[in-house]
Design a protein around this motif. Structure first.
Motif, short mmCIF file in Angstrom:
data_model
loop_
_atom_site.label_atom_id
_atom_site.label_comp_id
_atom_site.label_asym_id
_atom_site.label_seq_id
_atom_site.Cartn_x
_atom_site.Cartn_y
_atom_site.Cartn_z
N TRP A 171 28.04 -27.07 -10.84
CA TRP A 171 28.62 -26.54 -9.49
C TRP A 171 27.94 -27.13 -8.38
CZ3 TRP A 171 32.16 -24.20 -7.03
CH2 TRP A 171 31.88 -23.44 -5.76
N ARG A 172 26.74 -27.69 -8.55
CA ARG A 172 26.18 -28.50 -7.19
C ARG A 172 26.86 -29.87 -7.29
NH1 ARG A 172 19.74 -28.60 -8.65
NH2 ARG A 172 19.93 -29.31 -6.35
N LEU A 173 26.94 -30.51 -8.24
CA LEU A 173 27.54 -31.58 -8.47
C LEU A 173 29.04 -31.60 -7.80
CD1 LEU A 173 27.77 -34.66 -9.40
CD2 LEU A 173 28.59 -33.76 -11.57
N LEU A 174 29.78 -30.59 -7.84
CA LEU A 174 31.18 -30.62 -7.28
C LEU A 174 31.20 -30.48 -5.89
CD1 LEU A 174 32.89 -28.39 -9.99
CD2 LEU A 174 32.97 -30.69 -9.65
N HIS A 175 29.96 -30.02 -5.25
CA HIS A 175 29.94 -30.22 -3.72
C HIS A 175 29.89 -31.65 -3.16
CE1 HIS A 175 28.60 -26.07 -4.34
NE2 HIS A 175 28.65 -25.69 -2.99
N PRO A 223 34.09 -29.31 -18.85
CA PRO A 223 33.12 -28.63 -17.90
C PRO A 223 33.83 -27.62 -17.65
CG PRO A 223 34.07 -30.44 -16.69
CD PRO A 223 34.40 -30.70 -18.13
N TYR A 224 33.12 -26.44 -17.00
CA TYR A 224 33.55 -25.43 -16.29
C TYR A 224 32.60 -24.74 -15.49
CZ TYR A 224 35.47 -20.47 -16.35
OH TYR A 224 35.89 -19.29 -15.80
N THR A 225 33.02 -24.28 -14.40
CA THR A 225 32.07 -23.11 -13.48
C THR A 225 33.04 -22.29 -12.52
OG1 THR A 225 30.23 -23.05 -12.04
CG2 THR A 225 31.82 -25.00 -11.91
N ASP A 226 32.63 -21.09 -12.42
CA ASP A 226 33.29 -20.04 -11.60
C ASP A 226 32.23 -19.27 -10.74
OD1 ASP A 226 32.00 -18.41 -13.39
OD2 ASP A 226 33.77 -17.39 -14.20
N VAL A 227 31.07 -20.36 -10.31
CA VAL A 227 30.19 -19.79 -9.44
C VAL A 227 30.90 -19.24 -8.06
CG1 VAL A 227 28.30 -20.19 -7.90
CG2 VAL A 227 28.37 -21.16 -10.45
N HIS A 250 37.87 -28.33 -6.83
CA HIS A 250 37.55 -28.96 -7.88
C HIS A 250 37.17 -27.97 -9.15
CE1 HIS A 250 37.41 -32.51 -5.59
NE2 HIS A 250 36.13 -32.61 -5.33
N ALA A 251 36.42 -26.83 -9.18
CA ALA A 251 36.10 -26.08 -10.06
C ALA A 251 37.40 -25.51 -10.43
CB ALA A 251 35.18 -25.09 -9.59
N TYR A 280 34.52 -33.85 -10.94
CA TYR A 280 34.21 -34.41 -12.19
C TYR A 280 34.74 -33.69 -13.23
CZ TYR A 280 31.41 -36.55 -15.71
OH TYR A 280 30.90 -37.35 -16.81
N THR A 281 35.54 -34.41 -13.97
CA THR A 281 36.65 -33.55 -15.11
C THR A 281 36.02 -34.27 -16.45
OG1 THR A 281 38.15 -35.46 -14.75
CG2 THR A 281 38.34 -33.46 -13.35
N SER A 282 35.26 -35.17 -16.70
CA SER A 282 35.03 -35.60 -17.90
C SER A 282 33.84 -34.77 -18.72
CB SER A 282 34.53 -36.84 -17.86
OG SER A 282 35.18 -37.92 -17.43
N THR A 283 34.21 -34.41 -20.14
CA THR A 283 33.20 -33.63 -20.78
C THR A 283 31.62 -34.35 -20.59
OG1 THR A 283 32.61 -32.91 -22.84
CG2 THR A 283 33.39 -34.97 -22.76
N PHE A 284 31.09 -33.32 -20.86
CA PHE A 284 29.18 -33.55 -20.59
C PHE A 284 28.76 -33.42 -22.08
CE2 PHE A 284 29.81 -32.18 -16.33
CZ PHE A 284 29.02 -33.42 -15.56
N GLY A 285 29.66 -32.87 -23.10
CA GLY A 285 29.20 -32.96 -24.31
C GLY A 285 28.19 -31.87 -24.41
N GLY A 286 28.05 -30.88 -23.68
CA GLY A 286 27.15 -29.70 -23.61
C GLY A 286 25.79 -30.14 -23.21
N VAL A 287 25.60 -31.24 -22.54
CA VAL A 287 24.27 -31.83 -22.29
C VAL A 287 23.72 -31.56 -20.67
CG1 VAL A 287 22.40 -33.76 -22.17
CG2 VAL A 287 24.31 -33.32 -24.31
#
Length: 249
Positions: free
Chosen positions: A143-147, A232-236, A214-215, A151-158
């Motif tokens: 969520w902070r990064l999207l500010h 990725p996913y966030t609904d903050v 973005h989110a 970013y749409t690529s997977t993080f692999g949960g990391v």
């Protein structure tokens, strides 16, 4: 501008319907992080804009001193249910009406995917009991990064990968002080106003509007019913608008 915090409970006020209408909504928040999320919330409530004049929120971090085992998603939701029942009773005693008054209290839980077990169970329990959830995969740092950027690529949960990308964004390190060029992962847990507020982002929108756009696009691309697969996913942003009643910051 919005202002944070307030009293710890809803108390009875005289004035009937008019008194109910002017009362701030009490919002109790359970956060997985001890530092990052509370600091972020304080910043945006202090600098944000209320969506509707006269409708304000007093927020309370419900688990500021909780131990690690009480910061797991399912355990936080279980604790949040207890808090919700308590504040609902207080609201009824104060004359508020569930489903009718906009300032009926809410309890939110903010948690990440990380490598936690029990996330589907936590989400089901929250929905059943009326607890609100803001969920991020792999973690709140997305969520902070999207500010700063899409970013749409997977993080692999990391989560560390999301944090690393955040720390290398142009201008991020400088928010910690003049001449600062790099920050550690531990330092980056502390949120600075310049990371979420103006100046406007590259598309001309505020940083919040950029992150929200973005989110929503990222979230809309997931078809799996399983929250572990939303990477990725966030609904903050839902917490910001539906919980804190802010139109932006």
């Amino acid at each position: 501008m919005a202002r944070p915090r307030g009293g710890d409970s809803v108390s009875r006020k005289k004035g009937g319907a008019k008194g109910r209408e002017s009362r701030a909504r009490q919002v109790y928040v359970y956060t997985e992080g001890e530092v990052t999320e509370p600091e972020y919330i304080d910043i945006i409530v202090r600098n944000g804009t209320w969506a509707e004049p006269g409708r304000t929120v007093q927020h309370h971090i419900a688990n500021p001193n909780a131990e690690g085992k009480h910061r797991k998603p399912l355990r936080m939701v279980q604790d949040a249910v207890v808090t919700l029942r308590k504040v609902e009773r207080e609201a009824k005693d104060a004359g508020l009406r569930q489903g009718k008054d906009w300032n009926w209290p809410q309890v939110w839980v903010l948690f990440d995917r990380d490598d936690h077990q029990g996330i589907p169970e936590a989400l089901r329990l929250a929905e059943k009991e009326g607890v609100r959830v803001a969920y991020s995969h792999p973690c709140f740092e997305l969520w902070r990064l999207l500010h700063y950027t899409n970013y749409t690529s997977t993080f692999g949960g990391v989560c560390g990968d999301a944090n690393s990308k955040l720390r290398t964004r142009p201008g991020f390190a400088a928010t910690y002080g003049r001449g600062v060029r790099t920050v550690t992962e531990q330092q980056s847990k502390h949120v600075r106003e310049g990371q979420v507020l103006t100046p406007a982002a590259e598309d001309g929108l505020s940083r919040y509007r950029t992150a929200r756009k973005h989110a929503q696009k990222i979230n809309g691309g997931h078809s799996s019913p399983h929250p572990h697969a939303w990477d990725p996913y966030t609904d903050v942003w839902r917490f910001v608008e539906c919980g804190l009643l802010l139109s932006g910051y």
